[in-house]
Enzyme design. Sequence first.
Site, PDB file in Angstrom:
ATOM      1  N   GLY A  14       0.836  -1.196   0.000  1.00 43.69           N
ATOM      2  CA  GLY A  14       0.000   0.000   0.000  1.00 43.69           C
ATOM      3  C   GLY A  14       0.865   1.238   0.000  1.00 43.69           C
ATOM      4  O   GLY A  14       1.910   1.289   0.663  1.00 43.69           O
ATOM      5  N   CYS A  15       0.431   2.242  -0.764  1.00 41.95           N
ATOM      6  CA  CYS A  15       1.253   3.449  -0.855  1.00 41.95           C
ATOM      7  C   CYS A  15       0.365   4.655  -1.142  1.00 41.95           C
ATOM      8  O   CYS A  15       0.460   5.280  -2.198  1.00 41.95           O
ATOM      9  CB  CYS A  15       2.324   3.287  -1.937  1.00 41.95           C
ATOM     10  SG  CYS A  15       3.616   4.556  -1.855  1.00 41.95           S
ATOM     11  N   ARG A  49      -2.247  -1.131  -6.272  1.00 41.92           N
ATOM     12  CA  ARG A  49      -3.211  -1.673  -7.236  1.00 41.92           C
ATOM     13  C   ARG A  49      -3.037  -1.055  -8.613  1.00 41.92           C
ATOM     14  O   ARG A  49      -3.184  -1.725  -9.626  1.00 41.92           O
ATOM     15  CB  ARG A  49      -4.636  -1.447  -6.731  1.00 41.92           C
ATOM     16  CG  ARG A  49      -5.028  -2.368  -5.582  1.00 41.92           C
ATOM     17  CD  ARG A  49      -6.484  -2.207  -5.216  1.00 41.92           C
ATOM     18  NE  ARG A  49      -6.750  -0.865  -4.676  1.00 41.92           N
ATOM     19  CZ  ARG A  49      -7.958  -0.412  -4.352  1.00 41.92           C
ATOM     20  NH1 ARG A  49      -9.012  -1.182  -4.526  1.00 41.92           N
ATOM     21  NH2 ARG A  49      -8.111   0.800  -3.852  1.00 41.92           N
ATOM     22  N   ARG A  50      -2.725   0.250  -8.658  1.00 40.80           N
ATOM     23  CA  ARG A  50      -2.607   0.955  -9.938  1.00 40.80           C
ATOM     24  C   ARG A  50      -1.284   1.732  -9.970  1.00 40.80           C
ATOM     25  O   ARG A  50      -1.219   2.883  -9.524  1.00 40.80           O
ATOM     26  CB  ARG A  50      -3.797   1.905 -10.122  1.00 40.80           C
ATOM     27  CG  ARG A  50      -5.141   1.175 -10.235  1.00 40.80           C
ATOM     28  CD  ARG A  50      -6.289   2.153 -10.444  1.00 40.80           C
ATOM     29  NE  ARG A  50      -6.525   2.951  -9.234  1.00 40.80           N
ATOM     30  CZ  ARG A  50      -7.332   2.575  -8.238  1.00 40.80           C
ATOM     31  NH1 ARG A  50      -7.956   1.412  -8.297  1.00 40.80           N
ATOM     32  NH2 ARG A  50      -7.507   3.350  -7.195  1.00 40.80           N
ATOM     33  N   ILE A 137       1.388  10.868  17.580  1.00 38.25           N
ATOM     34  CA  ILE A 137       1.591  10.957  19.028  1.00 38.25           C
ATOM     35  C   ILE A 137       2.279   9.696  19.545  1.00 38.25           C
ATOM     36  O   ILE A 137       1.767   8.592  19.354  1.00 38.25           O
ATOM     37  CB  ILE A 137       0.244  11.144  19.757  1.00 38.25           C
ATOM     38  CG1 ILE A 137      -0.500  12.367  19.218  1.00 38.25           C
ATOM     39  CG2 ILE A 137       0.463  11.272  21.257  1.00 38.25           C
ATOM     40  CD1 ILE A 137      -1.907  12.502  19.752  1.00 38.25           C
ATOM     41  N   GLY A 188     -12.074  18.955   3.852  1.00 39.84           N
ATOM     42  CA  GLY A 188     -11.220  17.781   3.818  1.00 39.84           C
ATOM     43  C   GLY A 188     -10.993  17.119   5.158  1.00 39.84           C
ATOM     44  O   GLY A 188     -10.171  16.202   5.272  1.00 39.84           O
ATOM     45  N   GLU A 191     -14.344  12.301   5.381  1.00 37.98           N
ATOM     46  CA  GLU A 191     -14.388  11.526   4.140  1.00 37.98           C
ATOM     47  C   GLU A 191     -15.753  11.696   3.471  1.00 37.98           C
ATOM     48  O   GLU A 191     -16.731  12.120   4.097  1.00 37.98           O
ATOM     49  CB  GLU A 191     -14.160  10.044   4.444  1.00 37.98           C
ATOM     50  CG  GLU A 191     -12.832   9.728   5.118  1.00 37.98           C
ATOM     51  CD  GLU A 191     -11.658   9.859   4.176  1.00 37.98           C
ATOM     52  OE1 GLU A 191     -11.878   9.891   2.937  1.00 37.98           O
ATOM     53  OE2 GLU A 191     -10.513   9.946   4.660  1.00 37.98           O
ATOM     54  N   LYS A 206      -9.495   1.697  18.011  1.00 39.02           N
ATOM     55  CA  LYS A 206      -8.371   2.255  18.768  1.00 39.02           C
ATOM     56  C   LYS A 206      -8.537   1.999  20.257  1.00 39.02           C
ATOM     57  O   LYS A 206      -7.555   1.731  20.967  1.00 39.02           O
ATOM     58  CB  LYS A 206      -8.249   3.744  18.470  1.00 39.02           C
ATOM     59  CG  LYS A 206      -7.892   4.034  17.016  1.00 39.02           C
ATOM     60  CD  LYS A 206      -8.009   5.503  16.674  1.00 39.02           C
ATOM     61  CE  LYS A 206      -7.670   5.753  15.209  1.00 39.02           C
ATOM     62  NZ  LYS A 206      -7.871   7.172  14.803  1.00 39.02           N
ATOM     63  N   GLY A 308      -3.008  12.329   9.015  1.00 32.31           N
ATOM     64  CA  GLY A 308      -2.258  13.067   8.001  1.00 32.31           C
ATOM     65  C   GLY A 308      -1.041  12.294   7.554  1.00 32.31           C
ATOM     66  O   GLY A 308      -0.501  11.460   8.291  1.00 32.31           O
TER      67      GLY A 308
END
Length: 434
Positions: A14-15, A49-50, A137, A188, A191, A206, A308
């Site tokens: 994943g990236c 994936r792409r 954190i 932003g 979502e 969490k 972020g």
Amino acid sequence: MIEDREPIRVALLGCGTVGTEVVRLLQEHPTEYAARTGAPVRVTGVAVRRPHKHPDVPEQLLTTDAAALVEGSADVIVELIGGIEPARSLLLAALRAGKSVVTANKALLAEHGSELYAAADANGVDIYFEAAVAGAIPLLRPLRESLAGDRINRVTGIVNGTSNYILSAMDSTGAGYEETLEEANRLGYAEADPTADVDGFDAASKAAILASLAFHTRVGAGDVHREGISGIGAGDIEAARSLNRTVKLLAICERVIDEDGTESVSARVHPAMIPRDHPLAGVGGAFNAVFVEAESAGQLMFYGQGAGGAPTASAVLGDLVAAARNVVVSGKGPRESAHAQLPARAMDWTPTRYHISLDVADRPGVLSQVAATFNEHDVSISVVRQQGRGADASLVVVTHTAADSALRATVEQIARLSSVNEVASVMRVEGEQS
């Protein structure tokens, strides 16, 4: 010379925003990371994936075959895919192949953490996950390592930035939930589908991780009581303000001790009113903060950016450095600690406090009827406020601590009283002596 040592080979699964930042920092500061780990750190592949969607990643690193990267020569696998599958299968394969793992996947850890920890132990490798809770954190490592010699009694946190932004904006502007959510989406902070954030799923995952670490007990997502913020209105915010409180979506993990000394773990996520002088009350915008109460260390506060690309990449890279160091020296990091094996406490039997706003008929005897209902369920009243509005009145009741089931039953019975027009709102109260 460090540069002459065999490099630590790292593969990313994943990236997105975080992964791109991880690759960039590793490539821009190779000397620093080599000095910190004791050997060069080299990215050997990035599964996406792409590939054409990742112009900032060197083309020769990109592949669509995540399984091949896991089966290849990498020493450390960094998982940033998210979700349960294929992440779970890929990480189990990596651990069983003797590769250490770094992940930011809170949902996976909350659902299948015990399976992953067992695989890491069985194969003598590490699994690190600092980025899974509260972004940049430094929180999980202190809970797992720095406070390992202490007894933690309670962890209370704001661990979802989207919900915190919405509630903070509602508090400062007086606007309602829907319009504030729309603004958060436009800026932003939310979502397109904000369900995981505003309905508490993200925070619940969490909370499961925090409770597991704090109380040396396996706590899964299914053990966490969850409520979101979509039912919070401007009236709730104003009611909190009138009592010098504010509303936050809290993840609360606590050790509960019964009168006979029996201990259990309560893990829950829900909106709550807290005093404006509480350390968490001033946490605004999309920031996260976690308040830890320990027996010897006392009260500790962890605060910072909870999401972020760059902040989360910071936590991922901290874990990567730790895992790489262990590869260099053939060592191991901290293992799972679940020796306490405390039972999970159902929400019904968890001690809480309620703030209840009622619209009632303004006539003699109404308050005594309401008070009698509280007494019937053995719930003690802390504060009562009544304000007339013509033939009706607004009645606010704040309770002392009682079992959540008793409080809920009280509210249900009050709603059936002929003198009560409406139960306008019900919210839990945290952060005060009961």
